[in-house]
Design a protein around this motif. Sequence first.
Motif, PDB file in Angstrom:
ATOM      1  N   ALA A  22       0.839  -1.207   0.000  1.00 37.21           N
ATOM      2  CA  ALA A  22       0.000   0.000   0.000  1.00 37.21           C
ATOM      3  C   ALA A  22       0.872   1.254   0.000  1.00 37.21           C
ATOM      4  CB  ALA A  22      -0.925   0.010   1.211  1.00 37.21           C
ATOM      5  N   GLU A  23       2.034   1.180   0.654  1.00 32.47           N
ATOM      6  CA  GLU A  23       2.894   2.358   0.742  1.00 32.47           C
ATOM      7  C   GLU A  23       3.902   2.413  -0.398  1.00 32.47           C
ATOM      8  OE1 GLU A  23       4.159   3.688   4.634  1.00 32.47           O
ATOM      9  OE2 GLU A  23       2.951   2.151   5.597  1.00 32.47           O
ATOM     10  N   PHE A  29      -2.635  -1.401  -5.150  1.00 34.65           N
ATOM     11  CA  PHE A  29      -3.838  -1.492  -4.321  1.00 34.65           C
ATOM     12  C   PHE A  29      -5.120  -1.242  -5.105  1.00 34.65           C
ATOM     13  CE2 PHE A  29      -4.068  -2.430   0.237  1.00 34.65           C
ATOM     14  CZ  PHE A  29      -2.903  -3.127   0.284  1.00 34.65           C
ATOM     15  N   LYS A  30      -4.973  -0.715  -6.311  1.00 33.20           N
ATOM     16  CA  LYS A  30      -6.138  -0.640  -7.194  1.00 33.20           C
ATOM     17  C   LYS A  30      -6.698  -2.055  -7.387  1.00 33.20           C
ATOM     18  CE  LYS A  30      -7.048   0.692 -12.022  1.00 33.20           C
ATOM     19  NZ  LYS A  30      -7.935   1.840 -11.930  1.00 33.20           N
ATOM     20  N   THR A  33      -7.565  -3.953  -3.735  1.00 34.30           N
ATOM     21  CA  THR A  33      -8.875  -3.577  -3.210  1.00 34.30           C
ATOM     22  C   THR A  33      -9.988  -4.127  -4.108  1.00 34.30           C
ATOM     23  OG1 THR A  33      -8.557  -1.416  -4.242  1.00 34.30           O
ATOM     24  CG2 THR A  33      -8.191  -1.550  -1.895  1.00 34.30           C
ATOM     25  N   ARG A  37     -12.989  -6.308  -2.783  1.00 36.20           N
ATOM     26  CA  ARG A  37     -14.400  -5.981  -3.015  1.00 36.20           C
ATOM     27  C   ARG A  37     -15.168  -7.184  -3.546  1.00 36.20           C
ATOM     28  NH1 ARG A  37     -14.043  -0.311  -6.112  1.00 36.20           N
ATOM     29  NH2 ARG A  37     -11.895  -0.956  -6.329  1.00 36.20           N
ATOM     30  N   PHE A  49       2.880  -2.489  12.062  1.00 35.44           N
ATOM     31  CA  PHE A  49       1.569  -2.240  11.471  1.00 35.44           C
ATOM     32  C   PHE A  49       1.724  -1.072  10.489  1.00 35.44           C
ATOM     33  CE2 PHE A  49      -2.716  -0.714  11.092  1.00 35.44           C
ATOM     34  CZ  PHE A  49      -3.550  -1.777  11.377  1.00 35.44           C
ATOM     35  N   THR A  50       1.464  -1.333   9.209  1.00 31.54           N
ATOM     36  CA  THR A  50       1.706  -0.323   8.175  1.00 31.54           C
ATOM     37  C   THR A  50       0.398   0.117   7.538  1.00 31.54           C
ATOM     38  OG1 THR A  50       1.834  -1.913   6.375  1.00 31.54           O
ATOM     39  CG2 THR A  50       3.870  -1.524   7.632  1.00 31.54           C
ATOM     40  N   ARG A  51       0.529   0.960   6.523  1.00 29.86           N
ATOM     41  CA  ARG A  51      -0.663   1.368   5.783  1.00 29.86           C
ATOM     42  C   ARG A  51      -1.257   0.174   5.034  1.00 29.86           C
ATOM     43  NH1 ARG A  51       1.479   7.256   3.490  1.00 29.86           N
ATOM     44  NH2 ARG A  51       3.493   6.607   4.326  1.00 29.86           N
ATOM     45  N   ALA A  54      -3.347  -1.613   7.626  1.00 32.13           N
ATOM     46  CA  ALA A  54      -4.594  -0.886   7.898  1.00 32.13           C
ATOM     47  C   ALA A  54      -5.718  -1.351   6.986  1.00 32.13           C
ATOM     48  CB  ALA A  54      -4.371   0.620   7.728  1.00 32.13           C
ATOM     49  N   LYS A  55      -5.362  -1.920   5.831  1.00 34.06           N
ATOM     50  CA  LYS A  55      -6.381  -2.362   4.868  1.00 34.06           C
ATOM     51  C   LYS A  55      -6.592  -3.879   4.904  1.00 34.06           C
ATOM     52  CE  LYS A  55      -7.231   1.304   4.359  1.00 34.06           C
ATOM     53  NZ  LYS A  55      -8.505   2.010   4.435  1.00 34.06           N
ATOM     54  N   ASP A  57      -7.533  -7.733   6.072  1.00 39.56           N
ATOM     55  CA  ASP A  57      -8.557  -8.442   6.856  1.00 39.56           C
ATOM     56  C   ASP A  57      -7.908  -9.131   8.049  1.00 39.56           C
ATOM     57  OD1 ASP A  57     -10.939  -8.114   5.045  1.00 39.56           O
ATOM     58  OD2 ASP A  57      -9.515  -9.019   3.656  1.00 39.56           O
TER      59      ASP A  57
END
Lengths: 807, 239
Positions: A22-23, A29-30, A33, A37, A49-51, A54-55, A57
Motif C-alpha cells: 500500500a505504501e 492497491f487498485k 482492493t 471488493r 503495522f503499516t498502511r 490498515a487495509k 482483513d
Amino acid sequence: MTNHWIDLKNSDCILIMGSNAAENHPISFKYVTEAQRKGAKLINVDPRFTRTSAKADIYTALRSGTDIAFLGGMIKYILDNRLYDEEYMKAYTNASALVNPAFDFKDGLFSGYDAANRKYDKSTWSFQADEKGVPKTDPSLQDARCVLQLLKKHYSRYDLKLVSEITGTPEADLLTVYKTYSATGEKGKAGTIMYAMGWTQHTVGVQNIRTMSIIQLLLGNMGVAGGGVNALRGESNVQGSTDQALLWHIWPGYLKSPKASDTSLAVYNEKYTPKSGDPRSANWWQNYPKYSVSLLKSFFGENANKENEFGYNWLPKTDEGKSYSWLDIFDEMYKGNIKGFFAWGQNPACSGTNAGKNREAMKKLDWMVNANLFDNETGSFWRGPGMDPSKIKTEVFMLPACVSVEKEGSVSNSGRWMQWRYQGPKPLGNSLPDGDIIMELGHRLKQIYKEEGKFPEPIRNLKWDYLTDGKYDPHKIAKQINGYFLQDVTIKDQTYKKGTLVPAFAMLQADGSTSCGNWIYCNSYTEKGNMSARRGKQDAPNNIGLYPEFAWCWPVNRRIIYNRASVDPKGQPRNDKRWVIRWNGEKWEGDVPDGPWPPMELPDGKPNPEGRYPFIMQKHGFGAIFGPGLADGPFPEHYEPLECPVEKNYMNSQRMNPVAPVYGTDADAHATCDPRFPYVGTTYRVTEHWQTGLMTRPQPWLLELQPQMFVEMSEELGTLKGIQNGERVTVKSARGSVQCTAIVTKRFKPFNIGGLTIHEVGMPWHYGWRWPESGTEESVNLLTPPTGDPNTRIPETKAFMVNVVKG
Amino acid sequence: MSKSFFIDTTLCTACRGCQVACKQWHNLPAENTTNRGTFENPPDLSFDTYKVVRMREQVIDGKFAWLFFPEQCRHCADPPCRDTAGEPSAIFKDEATGAVIFTANTKGLDADEIIASCPYNIPRKSEDGTLAKCDMCIDRVHNGLLPACVQTCPTGAMNFGDREKMVSLARQRLDIVKKAYPKAQLVDVEYVEVIYLITYQPELYHKNVIAMNAPAGMTRQMALRKMFRPMTSIASGIL
C-alpha cells in the motif's frame, strides 16, 4: 512476477509479507482492493503495522528475519491437515521423485557441508535416476525417500509452539493465517503472494521465497490466475535491469556468466545446457547455445565467427568461488584494490549496506564518474560528514544525465511488461540520455584502443552502431535486443530473409546465423513493429485482465507463466471461471501457453507422447518442491540473521546461515546478542520518498510530507527508554549512528521471543546529508550490516541489532 | 445537476497522492514542516494547504486500527461561510457544479467570523486576511477533467461526478461495507457535496468529520438545521 499487477484482482487470498504494497507500490492497491471488493481475503504479516496492515482483513506481526520459521509452520500445517492440492501436486511437482539416499539433513546442516570454506558440496542433493537420467518416482508418495516424505520430515520440527517462540507471533495468529491461506489449496481457488525487499534482503533471502514457492506448489497456486509468486520490484525498471543483466553473475536473459574454468565456448555451452532423458520434458534450457551464440553475435556482429568462438574469449571470466557483487566491489575498493569507479544512476554513499564503509572506500579511488540527475552524497562524498577534503585525492567527474521522461525508450515492470515510452520534454541544460553518454564513452574507448591498449580485441570488435544522426537511437538498441537474421534462414519450409527481425526465440540459431541481445526479449520488436509501443485495450477471450495487445510481455507475450499448470492433464481449466488457457481439441486458447505442445493426456485418458510437463524451464519439467540448485540447501531452514537478539537458533545448532558471506575488514564490525545493541532494527521505505531520496528530498512537496529521518518504536520501548513521541534520538549499531525523530506508536509491539521481551525499531532509508539542507538527516545504511544472501549477495538490511538513546 | 465527491475511506491507503496533486495543480508552496512523531504532515490545513490526510491510531473494541481521512472542504449545499461573508464577489457557489468558491476579495472580510461559521473548520487565512480552501478544481471540472485529487487516487477511494450518481454509488457501497462494519455511515450526506463513507464513529477519524461547531445547548441536528438547509430541498427525489 510470475503473474502481473492486474492479475492480483483474480485472487481469493492475497498474502502481503515481506512487502508494504500500500505504501511502496500504491497502484497495486487498485487491484488488491478490487479483489477484496469481490470477497478476497487480504493477509498482512509485517513486524510493524503499516498502511498495508490498515487495509488487511488479517494482520499479525513477526520478528524481522524469521519468515522461514513462519512459513515452515504453514508447510507443516498444510501437510498435517492434507490441505494440499493432491491432483496438482502429483501431476506437476517433484513431490513423488525419489531423492539420493546419501542426501541428509542434521541439526541445521545438509549433507556435504565444508566448514572451512563455508560452502556445500551439493553432489548428494540429487534424485535417484533411471538409466536415462530421469528421476525415479513413487506415485503413491509413500516412499520415505520421496520428496513429499522428506518435506514432511524436514518441517515436522516447525510446530506452532516453536514457530511462535522464534517469530514472536502468537500461536492463535499463526493458525488464523495458516488456515485462511491454506484454504486456497481447494481446486478452483487461488492464493497469491506479494513480496519485495522484506524477503530478499536477508542472509536467507532466496530461501524465504523458496519457502513460499513450496507452499504455492503444494496448494496448486502456480500458473493460475490470481496465483503465482510475485516480486514487487522497487523501481519502474528493476525488472528490465535484471533481465538485461545489470548484475555480475548473469548475461542478458539469465544466461550464466562464464567462469575461468569454462575455457571455451564449447565447454561453456556444454556445462550450462541441461540434458533430460525424458521425452515429455520440454527442458527449455536445452536451447542454451542458440541464445548464447546469438548474444555473442549481437555483441560483436560480423567480427564474431565460428573460428574465433563468436568472441567468447573476449569476454571476462570470473574466478572460481569468487563473488563480484556490490558487497565485494566495496570490500575491494575499501582494501584499495579498485582505482576507478562509475557510479551510474546510483547513490552508494546512502543506498549500500554499511554505507560508512562505502564512503571510506571512495577515498581510496583515483577517480569516480558520477552519472546522475543531480549531485548526490556519492559525488560529494569528499565533503560529507567527517571528511577532510584536503586529505582526499579522489577526482570526481559529474556527468549530468537527463530524467526518464526526457528520453525515449522502454521500461519493464514487475509483471514483465516491456512498455515503450515516448520523449516528453527535452533534456535540460547539458544533460543527456544515458544512452548518449554510454555511446560516446564507447566511441572514445574505441578510439583509444585503436592505437594501443592491453587486450584490445573486446573493445575493437565491439559492435557499436546505434547512432542515428549522431544521437543514440533507442529503436536500434531495441531491435538489436530482439535480434536479426544475419543470413537467409529456412525453418520448417519458411525462409526468413537476411536483415529481418527474428519473430520469436524459437527461431534463434546456434550457428551464428542469428543475433539476439536478449533471448527472452525476442518477439518484442519484430517486422510487425515495436510490440512494446502497443496500447490495445482489448482483453483476451478469457476476460481475466491479460490485455495481450497492451505493451508486450516476456516471454513471447505470455502474461502468466507456468500456465500449463492451470489446466488438468487433458488441457481443461482447473478453474472454469478464471481460466488462463484451454485446449479446444486442436489448439490452445487464452493466454500464450508455455509452448505449443498438446496437453499431457489424450481425450481417452492415455498419455499423449507429444504432451509436455508444465514447468518447462526445469530440467525434468516439474515444479521444484525439492530444489537442489541453491547455495544453502534444497529445503529452506530457519537461521538467525548475522545480528540477532537470541543466543542460539531455537530450530537447530547453526545460529546463522552456514554459507552466508561475512566480510572482515575493520569497517565490518558486527555484534550479535550484545547488550550494547539490544533491539532489532529494520529498514523500509515510505510512499513519499523514492530510493535514497535523490529525486524526492529536493522536491518540496514531498519533503513537506516526510521531512525528517525517523525511527519508529513501540510505546513500551518509549516508556522503557523515557523517549517521548517526536523527540530527537540517536540510533546506534556496531557500525555507526544516525539521528532520528522518534515516532512512538502502537504500530510496533514488543515480541515475546521464547519468554524474552524483544523490542524492534524501524527506520526509512531515504535520507542523506545533502538534502534537506540542515545536513542532519542521514542514511540509515550507516547502521546496516556487512553480510547478505549466499546466492545473490543482496545485503541483510532488514534485520540487524541497534540501540536507541535520547538526544 | 451539481457535482459531488464520494470519498470511500475503506479504500484509502493514505498514500497522500491527493495531497500532492492538490498542491501541484494549484501550484501551492510547500510548508516548512518537521516530523512531529507522526506521518501526518503538514500539521493542519492552511492558506497553502487545501487538503490533509488525517491518520489516526485507534484501539477499537480491543483491536488496533489506523484510520485515514482525506480532509477537505465539503462544498455545503447551503454554505454558512457564504452567508456569513454576505459578499458574492468574495464567496459564492458556482451554480453549474455546486463548488463553493473563495476569491481574492475575501481580503478585508471578517476572516475569523467566516472560519468560525464553517461546521467543518476548513477555511484558512493568509497573513493579509485573504481566505483560501479547496475549490473543487473548478477550472479542471469546467473543462471536463476530474479534480486533481480524484485523478491521482490509485485505489478508487476518491470519486467524483454528478451528484445523483455519486449518492447512488455511496449508498451501494455502504450496503456492502455495513456487512463487515455495522456502524458504517455516510457523513452528513444530505448537506454536503463531499460524501464520506466511514466505518467507525466520526470522532475517531478527526475532530471535524461531522458538522460539529454547534453552539452550547443545541443538538447537532438543530445546529445543522440552523446552519444550512439540507440538500434534499435542492435535489429532492434523489435521497
